[in-house]
Design an enzyme around this catalytic site. Sequence first.
Site, short mmCIF file in Angstrom:
data_model
loop_
_atom_site.label_atom_id
_atom_site.label_comp_id
_atom_site.label_asym_id
_atom_site.label_seq_id
_atom_site.Cartn_x
_atom_site.Cartn_y
_atom_site.Cartn_z
N GLU A 244 30.07 11.94 29.19
CA GLU A 244 28.86 11.13 29.51
C GLU A 244 27.62 11.89 29.76
O GLU A 244 27.44 12.32 29.86
CB GLU A 244 29.40 11.18 30.91
N CYS A 281 23.50 8.21 37.31
CA CYS A 281 23.15 7.98 35.65
C CYS A 281 23.10 6.29 35.25
O CYS A 281 22.74 5.66 34.16
CB CYS A 281 24.79 8.39 35.41
#
Length: 510
Positions: A244, A281
């Site tokens: 990620e 995020c």
Amino acid sequence: MAEAVWSVDPRTGEQREQVGTESTAADVDAAVRGAAAAVPGLAGRDARIALLRAAADRLEAEAEEIVRTADAETALGGPRLRGELGRTTGQLRAFADEVADGGFLGVIIDHADATLTPPRPDLRRYRVPLGPVAVYAASNFPLAFSVPGGDTASALAAGCPVVVKAHPGHPATSALCGAALRRAAADAGLDENTVSVVYGFDAGVELVQHPLVAAAGFTGSVRGGRALFDLAAARPVPIPFHGELGSLNPVVITPAAAEERADGIGAGLAGSMTLGTGQFCTKPGLVLAPEGTAGDALLKALGERVAEAAEGVLLDGRMRDAFLEGVRARTALPEVDAPVAAGTGTAPRGVTPGFLTVPAARLAQDGPHELLLEECFGPLTVVARYRSPEEVSAVLSRLPGNLTATLHLGDQESADGGEDAVRLLAELTPVAGRVLVNGWPTGVAVAAAQQHGGPYPATTSTSTSVGATAVERWLRPVTYQDTPEALLPPELRADNPLGLPRRVDGQREG
């Protein structure tokens, strides 16, 4: 001589304590070989269930020290970290339940059938663990995406021992959690080397290249993640790398939505983009809002709430410097305004939130404004004012991959599923792994249907790092053909001795 690993207080920049020294190549080799030796102990599902539940118990028993240490290293605050610890222990127990259910093994049996053309042999398929997994801890979630986080929990659930490369921003927290997981392994009757922690940049490189490491999970920057991804692919035997890396998390607000609830949307956006000092995020980093009176009202509400938001401290000095430089570079672009300017706070290392505005047409063309389509980690968002649906489509077509994309609709648009709403949802779907309507992306529920991953550079694979299906990253399918019953693994035998859910000749059982 190995470099010292220091715990640093982000509020002052001062060193707190020496946690240890950076791991050498020999240390990494020992950790990985220890993990490989621990593989047989995780073969049984009961052992995995015991380990995951023991890990949750150990973390809860040591919660006070873990939260206190994590706050000292991250400045995230006790309430936030206690919530994160609850999420972490909840993940561990949820994966224990998933292992108990057994559906993740994906058992499929197709019996032989000579009447088919061509004739079908007896085929029996399920998933087996890959082997030792390397996990690279995140900076912004020192618990839920770090040593005891979702990557570790899902790998253990799959039957894969884990070697975690600790994030340099919270080494003392990592050491505490790593020790707790190793004690949990002993509690479950397993080898403590089922979980190990290594430290240092070089250790991270050694880890992904170690021939016994079978897969890797990463949460962090595009630059760091891509470098490790390339190393994983360049190995003599390439391995899966589930990274990620970064996400802009675009939001589209229709004119009807702005007209009906400008104050609510403005307040919701301010809360989402400043949550955790903008270090989630899933922070909404780009917002497409209409020009005109309704859009003006929305910006007014956003400005009032952002101006009222408290300053905060970023995770470390490097991130603070990058944030301030990112704000400066974006603000210097032509036709970019800062209704509320982000910058330095009154505290010695504090930062204040803010937002920028720009005509959407600027983002629909090549040039320096492409910088606004890159994530700026911290409490900043960009509001692009559009004049037509075509401008929205043009901007969306230029976006990189994202974890999330959000659409705010008016009441009637939501109710009747009109042509414009359908079109916008269709344009957002290729952009992200999770698409929201009339909500905010910060906050990622741990659930079987969750998808926390998206097109590159949000992630390097199509899998999720949150939710029950995250376990699938660490498994590979194997099919046995015409294998005598006595030789089959118990998961695939006709009498189903483990009571697993499965599909037999096209019919689901259990």
